[in-house]
Design a protein around this motif. Sequence first.
Motif, PDB file in Angstrom:
ATOM      1  N   UNK A 191       0.830  -1.204   0.000  1.00 47.99           N
ATOM      2  CA  UNK A 191       0.000   0.000   0.000  1.00 47.99           C
ATOM      3  C   UNK A 191       0.867   1.259   0.000  1.00 47.99           C
ATOM      4  N   UNK A 192       1.958   1.241   0.768  1.00 47.09           N
ATOM      5  CA  UNK A 192       2.832   2.410   0.833  1.00 47.09           C
ATOM      6  C   UNK A 192       3.420   2.753  -0.524  1.00 47.09           C
ATOM      7  N   UNK A 193       3.724   1.741  -1.326  1.00 45.62           N
ATOM      8  CA  UNK A 193       4.324   2.003  -2.639  1.00 45.62           C
ATOM      9  C   UNK A 193       3.339   2.631  -3.619  1.00 45.62           C
ATOM     10  N   UNK A 194       2.052   2.536  -3.352  1.00 48.83           N
ATOM     11  CA  UNK A 194       1.051   3.050  -4.294  1.00 48.83           C
ATOM     12  C   UNK A 194       0.596   4.469  -3.979  1.00 48.83           C
ATOM     13  N   UNK A 195       0.977   5.017  -2.831  1.00 51.12           N
ATOM     14  CA  UNK A 195       0.411   6.300  -2.410  1.00 51.12           C
ATOM     15  C   UNK A 195       0.739   7.460  -3.350  1.00 51.12           C
ATOM     16  N   UNK A 196       1.985   7.604  -3.839  1.00 50.47           N
ATOM     17  CA  UNK A 196       2.235   8.713  -4.770  1.00 50.47           C
ATOM     18  C   UNK A 196       1.396   8.627  -6.042  1.00 50.47           C
ATOM     19  N   UNK A 197       1.298   7.425  -6.634  1.00 48.42           N
ATOM     20  CA  UNK A 197       0.510   7.281  -7.857  1.00 48.42           C
ATOM     21  C   UNK A 197      -0.974   7.453  -7.574  1.00 48.42           C
ATOM     22  N   UNK A 198      -1.403   7.100  -6.370  1.00 48.56           N
ATOM     23  CA  UNK A 198      -2.810   7.271  -6.022  1.00 48.56           C
ATOM     24  C   UNK A 198      -3.177   8.745  -5.942  1.00 48.56           C
ATOM     25  N   UNK A 199      -2.268   9.565  -5.451  1.00 49.18           N
ATOM     26  CA  UNK A 199      -2.508  11.011  -5.440  1.00 49.18           C
ATOM     27  C   UNK A 199      -2.633  11.571  -6.857  1.00 49.18           C
ATOM     28  N   UNK A 200      -1.776  11.101  -7.764  1.00 45.44           N
ATOM     29  CA  UNK A 200      -1.851  11.556  -9.148  1.00 45.44           C
ATOM     30  C   UNK A 200      -3.108  11.029  -9.833  1.00 45.44           C
ATOM     31  N   UNK A 201      -3.540   9.830  -9.460  1.00 47.49           N
ATOM     32  CA  UNK A 201      -4.747   9.260 -10.055  1.00 47.49           C
ATOM     33  C   UNK A 201      -5.980  10.090  -9.709  1.00 47.49           C
ATOM     34  N   UNK A 202      -5.943  10.768  -8.570  1.00 44.73           N
ATOM     35  CA  UNK A 202      -7.055  11.644  -8.196  1.00 44.73           C
ATOM     36  C   UNK A 202      -7.243  12.787  -9.191  1.00 44.73           C
ATOM     37  N   UNK A 203      -6.181  13.129  -9.928  1.00 48.32           N
ATOM     38  CA  UNK A 203      -6.268  14.202 -10.921  1.00 48.32           C
ATOM     39  C   UNK A 203      -6.917  13.730 -12.218  1.00 48.32           C
ATOM     40  N   UNK A 204      -7.134  12.426 -12.335  1.00 50.87           N
ATOM     41  CA  UNK A 204      -7.712  11.861 -13.545  1.00 50.87           C
ATOM     42  C   UNK A 204      -6.747  10.881 -14.186  1.00 50.87           C
ATOM     43  N   UNK A 205      -7.276   9.853 -14.831  1.00 45.21           N
ATOM     44  CA  UNK A 205      -6.430   8.820 -15.427  1.00 45.21           C
ATOM     45  C   UNK A 205      -5.519   9.391 -16.512  1.00 45.21           C
ATOM     46  N   UNK A 206      -6.039  10.284 -17.339  1.00 47.23           N
ATOM     47  CA  UNK A 206      -5.231  10.854 -18.427  1.00 47.23           C
ATOM     48  C   UNK A 206      -4.087  11.701 -17.881  1.00 47.23           C
ATOM     49  N   UNK A 207      -4.384  12.508 -16.868  1.00 49.36           N
ATOM     50  CA  UNK A 207      -3.342  13.346 -16.271  1.00 49.36           C
ATOM     51  C   UNK A 207      -2.279  12.468 -15.615  1.00 49.36           C
ATOM     52  N   UNK A 208      -2.711  11.448 -14.872  1.00 48.82           N
ATOM     53  CA  UNK A 208      -1.758  10.558 -14.205  1.00 48.82           C
ATOM     54  C   UNK A 208      -0.875   9.850 -15.226  1.00 48.82           C
ATOM     55  N   UNK A 209      -1.483   9.383 -16.309  1.00 48.27           N
ATOM     56  CA  UNK A 209      -0.692   8.730 -17.354  1.00 48.27           C
ATOM     57  C   UNK A 209       0.303   9.698 -17.976  1.00 48.27           C
ATOM     58  N   UNK A 210      -0.127  10.942 -18.187  1.00 51.58           N
ATOM     59  CA  UNK A 210       0.766  11.945 -18.754  1.00 51.58           C
ATOM     60  C   UNK A 210       1.926  12.288 -17.837  1.00 51.58           C
TER      61      UNK A 210
END
Length: 352
Positions: free
Chosen positions: A227-246
């Motif tokens: 779970x700890x390893x996913x927290x940074x990407x989870x914050x970016x995912x809150x901005x939207x899938x396209x933004x996180x992918x970018x």
Amino acid sequence: MSTAVVERPAPGAVVEARRGRVVGLGVLVVVLAATGAVSLAVGARALSPAEVWHGLFAAPDPDQGLTGIRLIVRTVRLPRTVLAVVAGIALGVGGALIQGFTRNPVADTGLLGVNSGASFAVVTVIAVFGVTDPFRYVWFAFLGAAVAGVVVFGLSSIGRGAGNPLTLALAGQGVTVFLAAMTTAVALSDQKSLNALRFWNAGSPAGVGFDVIRPVAAFVAVGLLLALTTLPSLNLLDLGADVARGLGVNLALSRTVGIAAVTLLAGAATAACGPIAFLGLMVAHVARYLTGPDHRWLVPYAGLLGALVLLVCDIVGRLVVRPGELDAGVVVALLGAPFFAVLVWRGRIRSA
């Protein structure tokens, strides 16, 4: 042509907010420790602080072993308290993660089918193999929860809706309904399975020893590390899938690791305590209210709140029907149902 100016928070405000969150974590830890001490003292027989201390630290008589207060504290109340904390942390963190990855504010760890998978595994091994020892069927419960989670995630990863949170929810609901029907069919055909399911399904940290808690805690620890390893990407995912992918987030890998973490956390907790509804859903929303959307703070808060709520509900269950007990899962459900109704009511107001 005018340009919008984005105001950034002052550095002092950021430092103050971080300090407040750290203090909040400290307060939760202190309150949890105090509640754990109360849990050791409360039961069919109330114990004084001195008796609890004696039961924990007094050396047993080499001839008689554990007797009296030492037996109550060390073999009944201490394992129960530790399991409530471990399972509460697991369900709280799992609830925060599943809501983040599905972007669904009413998602719970049961969305992955882990509760129904564990229940089906328990009744099956009791009916087929006659297993009644918790140390033995807890492994089957965990296996059933893990298999159910893998099946749900696999179904949601194929077809045109692959990776869609709605697809995950539909797959989870389908697997849950199917396994619930199979569980009922098996339980109704075998009296031992029906009796075991009736008590296990209520959800409670009682009646489990450290021989079960140790492996469960190991699985929870692995789930927390993932779970700890996913927290940074989870914050970016809150901005939207396209933004996180970018921004460079590997969505498939991040979601796979996140769902694996949720499956380990919820599966281990369910295998040891039975299904406990609404806990992950409730504490994730309370944590979000206290910390905001930053999952680096939200997830630890949700874990501590989950442990605290489950422990308090277990204590309340011992007090309201003394000298009997009300299972902690029942108390959590009585608390969670109106909480869920309030969430729906607030959502309707916002959408109006």
